[in-house]
Design a protein around this motif. Structure first.
Motif, PDB file in Angstrom:
ATOM      1  N   ARG A   1       0.942  -1.399   0.063  1.00 21.82           N
ATOM      2  CA  ARG A   1       0.041   0.294   0.153  1.00 21.82           C
ATOM      3  C   ARG A   1       0.697   0.720   0.381  1.00 21.82           C
ATOM      4  O   ARG A   1       0.452   2.326  -0.420  1.00 21.82           O
ATOM      5  CB  ARG A   1      -1.023   0.405   1.246  1.00 21.82           C
ATOM      6  N   GLN A   2       2.069   1.270   0.962  1.00 26.12           N
ATOM      7  CA  GLN A   2       3.029   2.024   0.715  1.00 26.12           C
ATOM      8  C   GLN A   2       3.448   2.699  -0.861  1.00 26.12           C
ATOM      9  O   GLN A   2       3.740   3.829  -0.864  1.00 26.12           O
ATOM     10  CB  GLN A   2       3.949   1.971   1.701  1.00 26.12           C
ATOM     11  N   GLU A   3       3.712   1.364  -1.385  1.00 19.00           N
ATOM     12  CA  GLU A   3       4.686   1.922  -2.606  1.00 19.00           C
ATOM     13  C   GLU A   3       2.918   2.694  -3.312  1.00 19.00           C
ATOM     14  O   GLU A   3       3.176   3.361  -4.253  1.00 19.00           O
ATOM     15  CB  GLU A   3       4.604   0.734  -3.887  1.00 19.00           C
ATOM     16  N   ILE A   4       1.795   2.372  -3.921  1.00 17.07           N
ATOM     17  CA  ILE A   4       0.729   3.157  -4.472  1.00 17.07           C
ATOM     18  C   ILE A   4       0.213   4.186  -3.931  1.00 17.07           C
ATOM     19  O   ILE A   4       0.547   4.927  -4.645  1.00 17.07           O
ATOM     20  CB  ILE A   4      -0.460   2.198  -3.896  1.00 17.07           C
ATOM     21  N   ALA A   5       0.786   4.858  -2.820  1.00 13.43           N
ATOM     22  CA  ALA A   5       1.047   6.224  -2.231  1.00 13.43           C
ATOM     23  C   ALA A   5       1.819   6.465  -2.835  1.00 13.43           C
ATOM     24  O   ALA A   5       1.885   7.937  -3.458  1.00 13.43           O
ATOM     25  CB  ALA A   5       0.918   5.977  -0.261  1.00 13.43           C
ATOM     26  N   ALA A   6       3.120   5.908  -2.756  1.00 17.34           N
ATOM     27  CA  ALA A   6       4.172   6.347  -2.873  1.00 17.34           C
ATOM     28  C   ALA A   6       3.933   7.604  -4.807  1.00 17.34           C
ATOM     29  O   ALA A   6       4.560   8.156  -4.883  1.00 17.34           O
ATOM     30  CB  ALA A   6       5.869   5.531  -3.230  1.00 17.34           C
ATOM     31  N   ASP A   7       3.124   6.152  -5.343  1.00 11.47           N
ATOM     32  CA  ASP A   7       3.014   6.735  -7.124  1.00 11.47           C
ATOM     33  C   ASP A   7       2.352   7.367  -6.926  1.00 11.47           C
ATOM     34  O   ASP A   7       2.557   8.430  -7.651  1.00 11.47           O
ATOM     35  CB  ASP A   7       2.925   5.433  -7.484  1.00 11.47           C
ATOM     36  N   LEU A   8       1.405   7.971  -6.086  1.00  8.92           N
ATOM     37  CA  LEU A   8       0.162   8.938  -6.445  1.00  8.92           C
ATOM     38  C   LEU A   8       1.307  10.362  -5.872  1.00  8.92           C
ATOM     39  O   LEU A   8       0.797  11.063  -6.856  1.00  8.92           O
ATOM     40  CB  LEU A   8      -0.614   8.304  -4.851  1.00  8.92           C
ATOM     41  N   ALA A   9       2.194   9.412  -5.246  1.00  7.41           N
ATOM     42  CA  ALA A   9       2.736  11.184  -5.133  1.00  7.41           C
ATOM     43  C   ALA A   9       4.109  11.399  -5.850  1.00  7.41           C
ATOM     44  O   ALA A   9       3.455  13.083  -6.554  1.00  7.41           O
ATOM     45  CB  ALA A   9       3.893  11.113  -3.145  1.00  7.41           C
ATOM     46  N   ALA A  10       4.480  10.467  -7.008  1.00 12.81           N
ATOM     47  CA  ALA A  10       5.188  10.903  -7.819  1.00 12.81           C
ATOM     48  C   ALA A  10       3.857  11.393  -8.998  1.00 12.81           C
ATOM     49  O   ALA A  10       4.469  12.151  -9.234  1.00 12.81           O
ATOM     50  CB  ALA A  10       5.953   9.911  -8.143  1.00 12.81           C
TER      51      ALA A  10
ATOM     52  N   THR B   1       5.193   9.211 -14.188  1.00 10.24           N
ATOM     53  CA  THR B   1       5.489   8.054 -13.571  1.00 10.24           C
ATOM     54  C   THR B   1       5.150   6.454 -14.587  1.00 10.24           C
ATOM     55  O   THR B   1       5.859   5.651 -14.159  1.00 10.24           O
ATOM     56  CB  THR B   1       3.799   8.671 -13.116  1.00 10.24           C
ATOM     57  N   ALA B   2       3.757   6.789 -15.133  1.00  5.48           N
ATOM     58  CA  ALA B   2       3.581   5.453 -15.660  1.00  5.48           C
ATOM     59  C   ALA B   2       4.489   4.945 -16.845  1.00  5.48           C
ATOM     60  O   ALA B   2       4.787   3.806 -16.318  1.00  5.48           O
ATOM     61  CB  ALA B   2       1.891   5.857 -16.576  1.00  5.48           C
ATOM     62  N   SER B   3       5.121   5.761 -17.566  1.00 10.19           N
ATOM     63  CA  SER B   3       6.413   5.895 -18.211  1.00 10.19           C
ATOM     64  C   SER B   3       8.119   5.050 -17.713  1.00 10.19           C
ATOM     65  O   SER B   3       8.154   4.257 -17.790  1.00 10.19           O
ATOM     66  CB  SER B   3       6.590   6.816 -18.792  1.00 10.19           C
TER      67      SER B   3
ATOM     68  N   ALA C   1       6.592  -8.741 -18.251  1.00 16.06           N
ATOM     69  CA  ALA C   1       6.061  -8.627 -17.054  1.00 16.06           C
ATOM     70  C   ALA C   1       5.069  -8.217 -16.668  1.00 16.06           C
ATOM     71  O   ALA C   1       4.885  -8.953 -15.171  1.00 16.06           O
ATOM     72  CB  ALA C   1       7.184  -7.491 -17.030  1.00 16.06           C
ATOM     73  N   ALA C   2       3.976  -8.206 -17.322  1.00 17.71           N
ATOM     74  CA  ALA C   2       3.231  -8.029 -17.172  1.00 17.71           C
ATOM     75  C   ALA C   2       2.441  -9.323 -16.332  1.00 17.71           C
ATOM     76  O   ALA C   2       1.181  -9.664 -15.523  1.00 17.71           O
ATOM     77  CB  ALA C   2       1.734  -7.464 -17.986  1.00 17.71           C
ATOM     78  N   ASP C   3       2.593 -10.284 -16.829  1.00 17.74           N
ATOM     79  CA  ASP C   3       2.327 -11.549 -16.777  1.00 17.74           C
ATOM     80  C   ASP C   3       2.182 -12.542 -15.763  1.00 17.74           C
ATOM     81  O   ASP C   3       2.215 -13.461 -14.979  1.00 17.74           O
ATOM     82  CB  ASP C   3       2.347 -12.388 -18.226  1.00 17.74           C
ATOM     83  N   ALA C   4       3.537 -11.864 -14.433  1.00 17.87           N
ATOM     84  CA  ALA C   4       4.220 -12.649 -14.048  1.00 17.87           C
ATOM     85  C   ALA C   4       3.100 -12.887 -12.621  1.00 17.87           C
ATOM     86  O   ALA C   4       2.553 -11.546 -11.776  1.00 17.87           O
ATOM     87  CB  ALA C   4       5.417 -11.429 -13.521  1.00 17.87           C
TER      88      ALA C   4
ATOM     89  N   PRO D   1       2.280  -4.269 -12.624  1.00 21.51           N
ATOM     90  CA  PRO D   1       0.877  -4.198 -14.266  1.00 21.51           C
ATOM     91  C   PRO D   1      -0.015  -3.547 -13.332  1.00 21.51           C
ATOM     92  O   PRO D   1      -0.572  -2.389 -13.165  1.00 21.51           O
ATOM     93  CB  PRO D   1       0.393  -5.225 -14.534  1.00 21.51           C
ATOM     94  N   ALA D   2      -0.238  -3.880 -11.783  1.00 21.80           N
ATOM     95  CA  ALA D   2      -1.432  -3.060 -11.357  1.00 21.80           C
ATOM     96  C   ALA D   2      -1.083  -2.084 -10.610  1.00 21.80           C
ATOM     97  O   ALA D   2      -1.403  -0.817 -11.114  1.00 21.80           O
ATOM     98  CB  ALA D   2      -1.407  -3.888  -9.623  1.00 21.80           C
ATOM     99  N   ARG D   3       0.312  -1.306 -10.651  1.00 18.45           N
ATOM    100  CA  ARG D   3       0.702  -0.206 -10.414  1.00 18.45           C
ATOM    101  C   ARG D   3       0.450   1.295 -11.967  1.00 18.45           C
ATOM    102  O   ARG D   3       0.296   1.590 -11.719  1.00 18.45           O
ATOM    103  CB  ARG D   3       1.677  -0.400  -9.436  1.00 18.45           C
ATOM    104  N   ILE D   4       0.940   0.258 -12.058  1.00 13.45           N
ATOM    105  CA  ILE D   4       0.657   1.182 -13.901  1.00 13.45           C
ATOM    106  C   ILE D   4      -0.722   1.360 -14.278  1.00 13.45           C
ATOM    107  O   ILE D   4      -1.118   2.392 -14.388  1.00 13.45           O
ATOM    108  CB  ILE D   4       1.483   0.033 -14.884  1.00 13.45           C
TER     109      ILE D   4
END
Lengths: 371, 558
Positions: free
Chosen positions: B268-277, B286-288, B347-350, B362-365
């Motif tokens: 969850r922290q990673e998702i939060a950090a992605d949102l910060a970005a 960020t997506a790129s 990578a998305a199938d991993a 893939p979920a983060r993207i």
């Protein structure tokens, strides 16, 4: 009832069990320590007192004496192809005898194939020459791989094994082309199937080619049993089923009745214990093999190898009188299954023989029962 | 940003600024306390049974009673011993990875980090380190279980600077700053020591179980001795590890729970950090950056394996700065770009690992891309490496501190020379073996002339052999020798051709280092070698092939 007494009783049982296991292991250690090294099996015996060869006079390289086969092999190694050719062809269409004789020549070809090259140069389309060439390559592949498990086999060995085995397949096909009625080239391919890990389906097709030419071929069944066993492409169940069916469908008196004993031994060896001999099915198989051997013609070319496996099975089943008789008939040879599976075939053979004799003595030297 | 265990991992929740810090801190504390409670529970439970029985029994010190006490002691001892009494060595602090760069050395990069920290509203890191991995991370030396903040450190991977544009690097920096801002790094230490305590206990119990197993196995082996005395193979039943094995399983189950919970929180922290970005640098950048992370990681692996380190065994390395810097050549090659582009769906199938502290990419993207467009561009910004002053020297300095020490004495070569020397080195062993077999220290061309005219069977017999090949006789020995001779002869022919300028190894960023031979030689060589090592050797095809390539040999004696 007092809770503690009940519980205490429970732990008491646990403790007793632990102590008894410990005592058992101590006893085993003492027995092992007391066992005289060469004879094994519990106590030393003097084989000559029972009409058996002493340990230092036993030939570890063969199952029995076969002067004719050995002479053919020696001639082949000396570069003479005519003697081996005549020897092989004299088997005629007794396919199992032909297969057995082929073994001597293939062994020579795997060591030095000069005689095969000379033979093929003189008779380019001779099916026997093509057969010796093909089976010699199969045997050479086995020599290159070595007899150890995969973890003790090097890349170099595997590479050489696969290279030569792949070439031998083409040679087998050529031999089959030259003699369509002969099952031998197909039997040689059973070893290839095992080495290259053929699927069961592909193997069944090959096996159909074998049995359509020779339905009760002893050598073919022993080769196929290897494919069916757990250490290669099969399982204990598959192997026992194969052996049982082969024995059941063989004509009365056929030595194929002993095939289940080879399967039993495969399991004994893999499991590392003799529990399988306590099964009723094993007892029945041992008895059936014993009866067939007793009635077999004296000079039958498969009799010696069957006696070796039977002697071991009788000893492990506690039928010591019959086992002693088989050991007497075997004579001074131990270059056969089951003994060759062990690091020291001589020690395995001597150990089993000593156990049989000691057991027979302890039982008061009973007579061998009538068939 | 993506991989590697990170001391900064720790529980975090929901959107930034929410119930986060206290709740996550308490959770981390509870997980750690739970571990000690589990241990105390086992010991206390056993004690309670003993006491209850003693109190309720008419004969508390009878034989039965003593047995129960003994059994509980046997069970409790390993727990007390491994959880409470063993001194856990705090691992000696490892030297920090990579190269520390100060604001004076890298003013532009520092300015970028500080500016982003200001925009986000968090304290900028106190230290910036450039590391060798395709990764970025932050950590904080907190005090008092994370109640007080401490010195902040940020690590940025050189491969990211090489592979990303400035917008993408901004996204990485912003993501890491998000961990600071969200106070993830404050709880990280607590989580980390909790994981260490649990892991230590499970490990210690496993070790005790292994010792028990060895003792039990020895007993079982003794009972198989009778069969062995008969000269037979034996196999004994599996020995058991005893009570320690059972306890190890209990604690391993708790460790599993611990890791699952703490990993879930840290995802969850990673998702939060992605949102910060996203907030700081925009959705698309960020997506790129997230998309291109695995691409750069794969390209780096490939580059190190196939290019930078090919000469390692022979003591050869590319020029300083090119060990990592060469990645830029690989990424710039159009064919490679396309190949690497195709990697992404895989990578998305991993499959996702429940203990992974990061959500699947893939979920983060998808999470980032589901946000409304913000109109901020990703392109137009130059390569991130341009943020470094003296980039080549800096990359070389990072190399100097991150490559294994033995690299210091290695020969540094430009790419074409590295390819050539490495290519030659691959064939040196065969040439040396033939030289020894012939017994004279000849140059390659003279050696080939000797081998082509001498007694091949005898030369082959003197080549180095494996023990199995040495033990073989007759035809089997020949079969073992054949591939050895063929390979050595092939080595020698190639080296002679290279010396004559007919063969060469060249480096292309589009394909691995490869040997370039004239077409006729490449076509004919395998068959010519086969003929030369056949049972009846025929060296004529090889002779013809070499003559056609402009290398006539002296005539054969027969």
């Amino acid at each position: 009832m007092d809770v503690l007494t009940a519980l205490g009783g429970g732990t008491g049982v646990m403790v007793v069990a632990a102590v008894s296991a410990y005592r058992k292991s101590r006893r085993a250690q003492r027995v092992a320590a007391a066992a005289p090294a060469p004879a094994g099996g519990g106590r030393a015996i003097d084989p000559t007192a029972y009409g058996m060869a002493p340990g230092d006079r036993i030939d570890t390289t063969k199952a029995s004496s076969d002067p004719e086969g050995e002479a053919a092999r020696a001639a082949a190694l000396a570069g003479d192809w005519r003697t081996p050719a005549a020897y092989l062809e004299a088997a005629g269409s007794d396919w199992d005898l032909r297969w057995r004789r082929l073994g001597y020549l293939a062994e020579a070809a795997a060591e030095d194939d000069a005689f095969v090259k000379a033979w093929q140069a003189a008779r380019p389309d001779d099916p026997s020459a093509a057969l010796v060439h093909a089976d010699g390559m199969v045997m050479l592949a086995g020599k290159l791989r070595g007899a150890l498990g995969a973890q003790h086999t090097t890349h170099e060995q595997f590479d050489a094994f696969h290279r030569v085995l792949a070439d031998s397949e083409a040679a087998c096909l050529r031999a089959a082309e030259l003699a369509p009625e002969d099952p031998s080239p197909y039997i040689a391919r059973i070893t290839i199937a095992r080495g290259l890990g053929w699927s069961h389906e592909r193997f069944r097709t090959l096996w159909a080619e074998v049995v359509s030419r020779a339905p009760h071929h002893f050598g073919a069944h022993r080769a196929a049993l290897q494919y069916c066993c757990a250490k290669w492409q099969g399982s204990h169940e598959l192997m026992h089923e194969f052996a049982r069916q082969a024995a059941a469908s063989a004509p009365p008196g056929d030595l194929l009745a002993a095939l289940p004993l080879f399967a039993v031994f495969e399991q004994e060896y893999r499991d590392g214990n003799e529990d399988i001999y306590r099964l009723p099915a094993t007892a029945a198989a041992v008895d059936a093999a014993w009866r067939v051997v007793a009635a077999a013609p004296a000079g039958h070319h498969r009799l010696p190898e069957v006696r070796h496996i039977l002697a071991n099975a009788l000893e492990c089943s506690g039928r010591y009188a019959e086992a002693v008789e088989q050991f007497q008939l075997i004579g001074p040879f131990c270059g056969a299954v089951p003994w060759t599976y062990y690091g020291s075939p001589l020690k395995a053979f001597g150990g089993s023989r000593a156990t049989a004799v000691a057991g027979w003595e302890d039982a008061g030297r009973p007579a061998v029962p009538q068939v | 940003m993506r991989t590697a265990p990170r001391p900064a991992d720790g529980p975090a929740l929901l959107p930034p600024g929410g119930i986060g810090f206290l709740a996550r801190g308490l959770l981390a504390l509870a997980l750690l306390a739970g571990f000690y409670l589990l241990a105390l529970g086992i010991v206390g439970g056993l004690l309670a049974v003993d006491v209850l029985l003693a109190v309720n029994s008419a004969h508390p010190f009878g034989l039965g009673g003593l047995k129960v006490y003994a059994v509980s002691a046997v069970l409790a001892y390993p727990v007390l011993r491994t959880v409470f009494l063993t001194h856990r060595h705090k691992p000696a602090p490892e030297p920090l990875p990579g190269l520390s760069v100060g604001p004076a050395e890298q003013p532009v990069l520092w300015e970028r980090v500080r500016q982003l920290a200001d925009e986000y509203g968090t304290r900028a890191p106190d230290e910036l380190r450039l590391v060798a991995e395709a990764n970025a991370q932050v950590c904080e030396d907190v005090r008092l279980l994370g109640l007080l903040p401490g010195r902040r450190r940020m690590e940025l991977g050189i491969p990211l600077l090489i592979g990303f544009n400035q917008a993408e690097l901004d996204a990485v920096i912003a993501h890491e700053l998000g961990h600071f801002g969200n106070k993830d790094t404050r709880i990280g230490g607590l989580t980390h020591s909790g994981r260490r305590a649990v892991a230590h206990t499970v490990h210690a119990l496993h070790e005790r179980a292994a010792r028990n197993r060895a003792a039990h196995a020895a007993e079982l082996a003794a009972s198989a001795a009778v069969r062995r005395a008969k000269g037979r193979r034996t196999r004994t039943p599996q020995a058991s590890g005893g009570v320690d094995q059972v306890l190890a399983r209990i604690f391993a189950a708790y460790a599993g729970l611990y890791l699952t919970v703490s990993a879930a929180v840290s995802r969850r922290q990673e998702i939060a950090a992605d949102l910060a970005a996203v907030r700081l640098v925009g959705r698309d950048a960020t997506a790129s950056a997230l998309r291109r992370l695995p691409v750069i990681d794969t390209a780096l692996e490939y580059h190190l394996h196939r290019y930078a380190m090919v000469g390692w065994e022979d003591g050869l390395l590319p020029l300083p700065g090119q060990v990592y810097g060469g990645l830029a050549h690989l990424l710039a090659e159009p064919g490679r770009r396309e190949e690497l582009g195709r990697l992404e769906p895989e990578a998305a199938d991993a499959e996702h690992d429940p203990y992974d502290s990061h959500p699947p990419l893939p979920a983060r993207i998808a999470a980032v891309e589901s946000l409304p467009p913000d109109g901020r561009a990703t392109t137009g910004s130059g390569p991130a490496l341009a943020l470094l002053s003296a980039p080549e020297r800096t990359v070389a300095e990072v190399e100097a501190v991150t490559l294994p020490p033995e690299s210091a004495g290695m020969t540094r070569l430009d790419w074409p020379e590295l390819a050539r020397r490495t290519g030659r080195a691959r064939h040196a062993a065969g040439v040396d073996a033939l030289r020894q077999a012939v017994g004279r220290d000849l140059p390659a061309a003279a050696l080939l002339a000797e081998v082509m005219t001498g007694h091949l069977r005898e030369i082959a017999d003197r080549l180095p052999k494996s023990p199995q090949a040495r033990a073989a006789t007759g035809r089997a020995a020949r079969e073992f020798t054949r591939p050895v001779l063929r390979s050595a002869l092939s080595d020698l022919v190639l080296i002679v051709l290279a010396d004559a300028g007919t063969a060469d190894w060249d480096v292309s960023w589009a394909e691995p280092v490869r040997l370039r031979l004239p077409d006729a030689v490449a076509r004919g060589l395998p068959a010519a070698l086969d003929a030369a090592v056949a049972d009846v050797p025929d060296r004529q095809p090889l002779r013809t092939l070499l003559a056609d390539a402009g290398l006539p040999l002296p005539p054969a004696p027969c």
